[in-house]
Design an enzyme around this catalytic site. Structure first.
Site, PDB file in Angstrom:
ATOM      1  N   ASP A 198       0.774  -1.309  -0.098  1.00  0.00           N
ATOM      2  CA  ASP A 198      -0.065  -0.069  -0.014  1.00  0.00           C
ATOM      3  C   ASP A 198       1.010   1.276  -0.187  1.00  0.00           C
ATOM      4  O   ASP A 198       1.839   1.353   0.637  1.00  0.00           O
ATOM      5  CB  ASP A 198      -1.003  -0.274   1.324  1.00  0.00           C
ATOM      6  CG  ASP A 198      -2.181   1.127   1.158  1.00  0.00           C
ATOM      7  OD1 ASP A 198      -1.853   2.152   1.144  1.00  0.00           O
ATOM      8  OD2 ASP A 198      -3.202   0.543   1.300  1.00  0.00           O
ATOM      9  N   ILE A 199       0.585   2.064  -0.864  1.00  0.00           N
ATOM     10  CA  ILE A 199       1.483   3.247  -0.954  1.00  0.00           C
ATOM     11  C   ILE A 199       1.214   4.265   0.225  1.00  0.00           C
ATOM     12  O   ILE A 199       1.984   5.093   0.385  1.00  0.00           O
ATOM     13  CB  ILE A 199       1.380   4.204  -2.211  1.00  0.00           C
ATOM     14  CG1 ILE A 199      -0.228   4.214  -2.467  1.00  0.00           C
ATOM     15  CG2 ILE A 199       2.369   3.774  -3.202  1.00  0.00           C
ATOM     16  CD1 ILE A 199      -0.432   5.583  -3.316  1.00  0.00           C
ATOM     17  N   HIS A 220      -6.676  -5.810   2.844  1.00  0.00           N
ATOM     18  CA  HIS A 220      -5.554  -5.097   3.492  1.00  0.00           C
ATOM     19  C   HIS A 220      -4.681  -6.332   4.432  1.00  0.00           C
ATOM     20  O   HIS A 220      -5.580  -6.764   5.328  1.00  0.00           O
ATOM     21  CB  HIS A 220      -5.838  -3.946   4.373  1.00  0.00           C
ATOM     22  CG  HIS A 220      -6.385  -2.684   3.752  1.00  0.00           C
ATOM     23  ND1 HIS A 220      -5.824  -1.657   3.402  1.00  0.00           N
ATOM     24  CD2 HIS A 220      -7.574  -2.603   2.912  1.00  0.00           C
ATOM     25  CE1 HIS A 220      -6.606  -0.665   2.626  1.00  0.00           C
ATOM     26  NE2 HIS A 220      -7.442  -1.348   2.467  1.00  0.00           N
ATOM     27  N   HIS A 268     -10.425  -5.753  -2.398  1.00  0.00           N
ATOM     28  CA  HIS A 268      -9.128  -6.090  -2.163  1.00  0.00           C
ATOM     29  C   HIS A 268      -9.040  -6.180  -0.603  1.00  0.00           C
ATOM     30  O   HIS A 268      -9.898  -5.731   0.010  1.00  0.00           O
ATOM     31  CB  HIS A 268      -8.170  -4.906  -2.616  1.00  0.00           C
ATOM     32  CG  HIS A 268      -8.262  -3.458  -1.917  1.00  0.00           C
ATOM     33  ND1 HIS A 268      -9.381  -2.811  -2.671  1.00  0.00           N
ATOM     34  CD2 HIS A 268      -8.167  -2.838  -0.818  1.00  0.00           C
ATOM     35  CE1 HIS A 268      -9.622  -1.653  -1.921  1.00  0.00           C
ATOM     36  NE2 HIS A 268      -8.939  -1.691  -1.055  1.00  0.00           N
TER      37      HIS A 268
END
Ligand code: AMP
Length: 124
Positions: free
Chosen positions: A29-30, A94, A92
């Protein structure tokens, strides 16, 4: 129009990739909440995770299991799962290697070198 994650999967946008198979890709994750914060993304683009077909659902969670086991081995930390999906309309999961500093919504600022070194450690 393709989602930002479909563009990453197609190689049109960069990412710090840690895993890929024929149905799933995982990358950092950015805006990480902890070091190693990873997104596991089905290649098929659906908005809500429960709209996945059975086959894609099973492939996604099989990848989550594999990646989190590896993540725990590498980091020594328990993996937290989150399904949010309010920002990017492409399903998605996490994965967050839990540490005591973790606060939901509070992000870390990491350099490219730090992202690359985390990616190298977690890559499968
Ligand atoms: P949510 O849809 O609420 O689960 O949040 C989407 C997540 O995707 C956020 O944590 C973002 O930081 C992350 N994100 C958005 N764009 C990118 C990108 N290009 N590469 C990696 N992570 C991203």
């Amino acid at each position: 129009m393709s989602s930002i994650f479909s563009k990453i999967i197609a190689g049109e946008l960069p990412c710090y990739k840690i895993y890929e198979d024929d149905k799933v890709m995982a990358f950092l994750d950015i805006n990480p909440e902890v070091k190693g914060h990873t997104l596991v993304v089905p290649k098929v683009e659906v908005d809500k995770i429960y709209d996945l077909s059975e086959v894609d659902w099973v492939a996604l969670w099989a990848a989550v299991k594999k990646i989190s086991a590896h993540m725990e081995e590498v980091t020594g930390r328990r993996t937290i799962y989150e399904v949010i999906g309010v920002d990017v309309p492409h399903a998605h999961v996490h994965l967050l290697p839990f540490d005591e500093t973790w606060e939901h919504g509070k992000t870390l600022s990491l350099s490219e070198d730090e992202f690359n070194s985390i990616r190298e450690k977690l890559a499968m």
